[in-house]
Every structure is written in C-alpha cells, then in structure tokens.
Design a protein around this motif. Structure first.
Motif, PDB file in Angstrom:
ATOM      1  N   THR A  18       0.828  -1.208   0.000  1.00  0.00           N
ATOM      2  CA  THR A  18       0.000   0.000   0.000  1.00  0.00           C
ATOM      3  C   THR A  18       0.859   1.253   0.000  1.00  0.00           C
ATOM      4  O   THR A  18       0.565   2.229  -0.698  1.00  0.00           O
ATOM      5  CB  THR A  18      -0.934   0.004   1.223  1.00  0.00           C
ATOM      6  OG1 THR A  18      -1.802  -1.124   1.162  1.00  0.00           O
ATOM      7  CG2 THR A  18      -1.774   1.278   1.255  1.00  0.00           C
ATOM      8  N   GLY A  19       1.931   1.219   0.770  1.00  0.00           N
ATOM      9  CA  GLY A  19       2.837   2.365   0.810  1.00  0.00           C
ATOM     10  C   GLY A  19       3.472   2.629  -0.543  1.00  0.00           C
ATOM     11  O   GLY A  19       3.557   3.780  -1.000  1.00  0.00           O
ATOM     12  N   LEU A  20       3.920   1.568  -1.209  1.00  0.00           N
ATOM     13  CA  LEU A  20       4.517   1.706  -2.526  1.00  0.00           C
ATOM     14  C   LEU A  20       3.516   2.259  -3.536  1.00  0.00           C
ATOM     15  O   LEU A  20       3.835   3.151  -4.325  1.00  0.00           O
ATOM     16  CB  LEU A  20       5.057   0.356  -3.009  1.00  0.00           C
ATOM     17  CG  LEU A  20       6.278  -0.200  -2.276  1.00  0.00           C
ATOM     18  CD1 LEU A  20       6.553  -1.638  -2.710  1.00  0.00           C
ATOM     19  CD2 LEU A  20       7.503   0.663  -2.542  1.00  0.00           C
ATOM     20  N   GLY A  34      -1.200  -2.086 -11.514  1.00  0.00           N
ATOM     21  CA  GLY A  34      -1.798  -3.170 -10.755  1.00  0.00           C
ATOM     22  C   GLY A  34      -0.945  -3.500  -9.551  1.00  0.00           C
ATOM     23  O   GLY A  34       0.177  -3.016  -9.414  1.00  0.00           O
ATOM     24  N   GLU A  35      -1.468  -4.320  -8.673  1.00  0.00           N
ATOM     25  CA  GLU A  35      -0.732  -4.748  -7.486  1.00  0.00           C
ATOM     26  C   GLU A  35      -1.117  -6.179  -7.145  1.00  0.00           C
ATOM     27  O   GLU A  35      -2.209  -6.641  -7.478  1.00  0.00           O
ATOM     28  CB  GLU A  35      -0.998  -3.825  -6.306  1.00  0.00           C
ATOM     29  CG  GLU A  35      -2.456  -3.749  -5.892  1.00  0.00           C
ATOM     30  CD  GLU A  35      -2.649  -2.886  -4.647  1.00  0.00           C
ATOM     31  OE1 GLU A  35      -2.270  -3.358  -3.544  1.00  0.00           O
ATOM     32  OE2 GLU A  35      -3.183  -1.789  -4.771  1.00  0.00           O
ATOM     33  N   CYS A  36      -0.199  -6.889  -6.473  1.00  0.00           N
ATOM     34  CA  CYS A  36      -0.465  -8.272  -6.100  1.00  0.00           C
ATOM     35  C   CYS A  36       0.462  -8.685  -4.960  1.00  0.00           C
ATOM     36  O   CYS A  36       1.387  -7.946  -4.601  1.00  0.00           O
ATOM     37  CB  CYS A  36      -0.287  -9.200  -7.302  1.00  0.00           C
ATOM     38  SG  CYS A  36       1.331  -9.086  -8.080  1.00  0.00           S
ATOM     39  N   GLY A  37       0.202  -9.873  -4.416  1.00  0.00           N
ATOM     40  CA  GLY A  37       0.932 -10.297  -3.233  1.00  0.00           C
ATOM     41  C   GLY A  37       1.750 -11.561  -3.385  1.00  0.00           C
ATOM     42  O   GLY A  37       2.266 -12.078  -2.402  1.00  0.00           O
ATOM     43  N   ASP A  38       1.885 -12.081  -4.609  1.00  0.00           N
ATOM     44  CA  ASP A  38       2.755 -13.239  -4.822  1.00  0.00           C
ATOM     45  C   ASP A  38       3.286 -13.231  -6.243  1.00  0.00           C
ATOM     46  O   ASP A  38       2.746 -12.562  -7.126  1.00  0.00           O
ATOM     47  CB  ASP A  38       2.021 -14.547  -4.510  1.00  0.00           C
ATOM     48  CG  ASP A  38       0.918 -14.863  -5.501  1.00  0.00           C
ATOM     49  OD1 ASP A  38       1.221 -15.283  -6.629  1.00  0.00           O
ATOM     50  OD2 ASP A  38      -0.265 -14.680  -5.147  1.00  0.00           O
TER      51      ASP A  38
END
Length: 219
Positions: A18-20, A34-38
């Motif tokens: 979130t900070g990035l 976009g963003e993701c966690g893996d």
C-alpha cells in the motif's frame, strides 16, 4: 505529453504494498497499473497489463520473486519485463540470484522514497540500476561462484578503453563518475558503455557487472 510509466507492484506485505502504491501514484509521470501479493500473480498480471516496470519483492508465497523474475524477464518470453527488485540487505543472496534471473536492478527496502521513484524511472528508461553502496559487497561476495579458474581476460573482445569502462561499471560507478575518472564527457562514456555491451552481447549494466566478476576483471 508522454504517457506515464506504468508500474506493477508485487509484495506480500499489504502495508508495504500500500505504501509503494501510494508513493508511486502520487507522481505525475508514474501510475500503478496493478498490485499483487505473490510472484505467480505478478506473472499473470504482467501478461495482461503489460507494465513498463515490475517492482518485485523477493520472498513471497506461491512463487518467489526470483522465479517470477526469471519468467518475466527471461529471454524465452515474448516481451521481457523490466523488473526492479526491492529487498532488504540481509537477503543479498536472493538479490544476486534475481539479477542473474534477469532483473534490471535492485534497491534496498529502506531506500528513501525519492530514490525509489528515480529507480523506477531509471529502469523504465532501459538503464540498469545497482545500488552503488552495495554493488561490490553483493556481487563480490558471490564472485567465487561465477569466476572460473584461470585467466580469461585474453578472451574479452574489447579495446583497452572499453575494458577500462567495464571495470569502472563493475565498481558501481555511474556514467558521471566514470566521465570524471577518465576525464571524458558523459556522452563519450555512454558510447563506450553501449559498444561494450554490444560486443559482449550483454543486455545491461547488471549483466556487465556479473561478466566482469566472471572474467576476473574485479577483485
């Protein structure tokens, strides 16, 4: 106006991610695609979104950042992605493997926001990014794994000046610092770097650093 640099952020820590995203989206010349966690999600999203830069963590579930980088930036993919690894110093072995997998550079997670943003712009422009303060420690620590026995400098198809530039690049110097050291212009340095990369068949400065260590040009 030029289109903003589109960035895919991949980090398994929601707070960090979130900070990035917040920092990147606040810039007029950058946008989060976009963003993701893996890592697997990063590979899947990159295939659909075609980001200019992927900001990649190293240790993640499902598929780690190294394996994801290899899939994103490898020579076997239709459109290799530019990957900027952002990690902690105590994971330097993972960063080394990520660079070999095709990452365009790395920064530390405690890097100031302004430096991170500039790093994204640098990688997006096609240049490689090595944090100068840890370049020698990182690659030098693993030099024994990539440097063959014996002297291989005679096999290098470079002029003496190009070889000198390669050594300075391997020391982590920027074009400006190389220009000052050799008393030549930055444009001339860029020309030497381009020729050196082309002759050696290297993609960027990251690969040049590894090449220099592999051939015993840096101690």
């Amino acid at each position: 106006m030029t289109a903003p640099v589109r960035v895919l952020v991949c980090d398994d820590q929601a707070l960090v991610r979130t900070g990035l995203v917040t920092i990147i989206d606040a810039q007029p010349d950058l946008e989060v695609a976009g963003e993701c966690g893996d890592g697997q999600a990063a590979v899947d999203l990159a295939g659909r979104l075609c980001p200019d830069v992927v900001v990649m963590d190293v240790r993640m579930p499902v598929l780690d950042g190294i394996a994801a980088t290899r899939l994103l930036a490898g020579t076997g993919v239709p459109k290799p992605a530019k990957v900027l690894v952002v990690t902690t110093f105590n994971l330097d072995s993972y960063v080394y493997e990520a660079l070999r997998a095709g990452a365009s550079g790395f920064l530390l997670k405690d890097t100031p926001p302004a430096q991170l943003l500039q790093g994204i712009r640098t990688v997006a422009s096609g240049a490689a990014l090595l944090a100068p303060e840890v370049t020698r420690q990182l690659v030098g620590r693993y030099a024994s794994r990539i440097r063959p026995a014996g002297d291989t400098t005679g096999e290098i198809p470079l002029t003496p000046r190009e070889l000198e530039v390669l050594r300075l690049v391997a020391d982590g110097l920027s074009n400006r610092e190389i220009a000052a050291a050799l008393v030549i212009s930055q444009e001339t340095v860029k020309t030497f770097v381009s020729r050196m990369l082309a002759k050696l068949g290297l993609r960027d400065r990251v690969q040049a650093v590894i090449y220099a260590y592999r051939h015993g040009l840096v101690t």
